[in-house]
Write an enzyme that holds these catalytic residues in place. Structure first.
Site, mmCIF file in Angstrom:
data_model
loop_
_atom_site.group_PDB
_atom_site.id
_atom_site.type_symbol
_atom_site.label_atom_id
_atom_site.label_comp_id
_atom_site.label_asym_id
_atom_site.label_seq_id
_atom_site.Cartn_x
_atom_site.Cartn_y
_atom_site.Cartn_z
ATOM 1 N N SER A 117 37.482 11.563 92.769
ATOM 2 C CA SER A 117 37.652 13.048 92.914
ATOM 3 C C SER A 117 38.742 13.267 94.321
ATOM 4 C CB SER A 117 36.248 13.791 93.468
ATOM 5 O OG SER A 117 35.844 13.921 92.292
ATOM 6 N N CYS A 173 25.023 16.260 95.736
ATOM 7 C CA CYS A 173 25.479 16.273 94.265
ATOM 8 C C CYS A 173 24.197 16.459 93.189
ATOM 9 C CB CYS A 173 26.378 15.404 93.758
ATOM 10 S SG CYS A 173 27.249 14.515 95.047
ATOM 11 N N ALA A 195 35.628 13.331 89.483
ATOM 12 C CA ALA A 195 34.832 12.179 89.380
ATOM 13 C C ALA A 195 34.135 12.414 88.186
ATOM 14 C CB ALA A 195 34.415 11.433 90.424
ATOM 15 N N THR A 196 33.313 13.406 88.162
ATOM 16 C CA THR A 196 32.380 13.618 86.910
ATOM 17 C C THR A 196 33.033 13.614 85.722
ATOM 18 O OG1 THR A 196 30.913 15.121 88.625
ATOM 19 C CG2 THR A 196 30.730 15.565 86.179
HETATM 20 N N1 PMP Z 1 30.464 9.580 92.087
HETATM 21 C C1 PMP Z 1 30.198 9.531 93.265
HETATM 22 C C2 PMP Z 1 29.753 8.299 93.876
HETATM 23 C C3 PMP Z 1 30.029 10.803 94.186
HETATM 24 O O1 PMP Z 1 29.791 10.611 95.462
HETATM 25 C C4 PMP Z 1 30.396 11.967 93.514
HETATM 26 C C5 PMP Z 1 30.392 13.443 94.184
HETATM 27 N N2 PMP Z 1 29.241 13.359 95.040
HETATM 28 C C6 PMP Z 1 30.700 12.142 91.938
HETATM 29 C C7 PMP Z 1 30.762 10.868 91.283
HETATM 30 C C8 PMP Z 1 30.981 13.249 91.388
HETATM 31 O O2 PMP Z 1 32.261 13.877 91.854
HETATM 32 P P1 PMP Z 1 32.534 15.382 91.687
HETATM 33 O O3 PMP Z 1 31.416 16.328 92.014
HETATM 34 O O4 PMP Z 1 33.811 15.783 92.489
HETATM 35 O O5 PMP Z 1 32.912 15.508 90.153
#
Ligand code: PMP
Length: 385
Positions: A198, A323, A69-70
């Protein structure tokens, strides 16, 4: 006893099997023109189609596999802002977004974009009227999350998206990291232009995710190179990761109704138990929110104290968001929700999944009340002490 599933989930053994099998039997480069390459490419495309189908996005969207997702958020937001800079440089987000959205907007602001950050209501959601008032002729991008990762609040994505589409020509991005596989959102026929998630949030693998975007949208990529993923994400593609993601998503979607109903009964029990603990407050709501995320502020006690005491009983929860940076001492989300610094400094998150059992919930409920009382007694008052 693990109550931190919003941070990550363990990979489903079936997903690991798929990952291993594809790595063993389809390891050729999907870009290669030989037969093994073509077989790997076919598998990759099969996984892509399955993801789109499971998300109800097959007709109008395409899917780009990313590292999570990041990366999807960065690709979507930087790309959409840059692609439309000539039309306008006003962008909108909310006060409770994840750092991987918030920080991208901060960066865009430093590069000359004008940012409006919307407040949330008492449920932690963005009000359509507030969004309406913020939209301008030069607004080119709006990013609002589906489910909040700290308090579980749910935005009415369809309604907010309709507001955007009737009032502006802005692109609508949704960070769905906490909802995909858990809270349904059909994309075809809807207003969502770009959606990030993700796999590791629904028993898939870390370092694996996707950006789903409408077919007509073209973005400048973050990663340039060989032009894989229709030029949106260069680098040798990984059919094993894609197949594992598709498998995890299928299992999550199939089990979604049951997992949701079970989590809701657990959340109800946990919220009821906290009502009996003095000086604790629920951040967010029980109804109309994700049943998988529960957030409380415990007055006068440092959250780390509660965490440590629970950890001694092998019960694992989290503060702020796993995170966020290690140095964060208050929750920006709880602060935006309540306007209360003390509540933002004393919040804890309990997060559930399809793996959570009634026995675990019983143990948590039996342990946490007496433990909070004991911490109050031994540590005295004052979170800053
Ligand atoms: N968006 C949200 C709402 C999340 O909860 C997270 C993970 N905590 C992320 C983005 C980022 O995901 P990732 O660390 O897997 O890139």
């Amino acid at each position: 006893m693990y109550f931190d599933y919003a941070a990550t989930t363990p990979p489903n053994p079936e997903v690991l099997k798929t990952f291993e099998a594809v790595n063993r039997d389809f390891w050729a480069n999907p870009q290669a023109l030989h037969r093994p390459g073509a077989r790997a490419a076919a598998l990759l495309e099969q996984a892509r189609l399955q993801v789109l189908t499971l998300l109800g996005a097959k007709k109008e969207h395409r899917c780009v596999f990313t590292s999570g997702a990041t990366e999807s958020n960065n690709t979507a937001l930087l790309g959409a802002a840059r692609a439309n800079a000539a039309r306008g440089k006003h962008v909108i987000t909310s006060a409770v977004e994840h750092a991987s959205v918030r920080e991208v907007f901060r960066f865009l602001e430093s590069e000359g974009w004008e940012l409006t950050t919307l407040p949330v209501n008492a449920r932690g959601a963005v009000e359509p009227e507030v969004l309406t008032a913020a939209l301008r002729p030069d607004t080119t991008l709006v990013s609002l999350m589906h489910v909040n990762n700290e308090i579980g609040s749910i935005n009415d994505v369809d309604q907010l998206g309709r507001v955007i589409k009737t009032k502006s020509s802005a692109l609508f991005h949704v960070d769905a990291a906490q909802s995909v596989g858990k809270i349904p959102l059909a994309l075809d026929g809807g207003p969502v232009d770009l959606l990030s998630f993700s796999a590791h949030k629904f028993f898939g693998l870390k370092g694996s995710g996707a950006l789903v975007l409408k077919n007509r949208i073209n973005l400048p990529p973050l990663l340039r190179g060989g032009g894989q993923e229709e030029g949106l994400r260069s680098g040798t593609t990984d059919p094993a990761n894609a197949a594992a993601l598709a498998k995890a998503l299928r299992l999550a979607v199939e089990g979604h109704d049951e997992a949701f109903a079970r989590a809701l009964t657990f959340k109800e029990r946990i919220v009821a138990a906290f009502r009996d603990i003095p000086n604790t407050e629920l951040n967010g709501t029980l109804d109309g929110a994700s049943p998988f995320i529960i957030n409380f502020s415990i007055a006068d006690i440092r959250p780390e104290t509660v965490l440590q005491a629970l950890a001694e009983q092998e019960i694992y929860i989290s503060t702020v968001s796993a995170c966020s940076t290690q140095t964060a001492t208050q929750s920006a989300v709880v602060r935006a929700l309540t306007g209360d610094l003390e509540r933002a400094r004393t919040s804890i998150r309990i997060s559930l999944s399809a793996l959570t059992t009634a026995d675990e919930v019983d143990a948590l409920i039996q342990t946490i009340g007496p433990l909070i009382e004991a911490s109050r007694f031994t540590r005295g008052k004052g979170v800053s002490s």
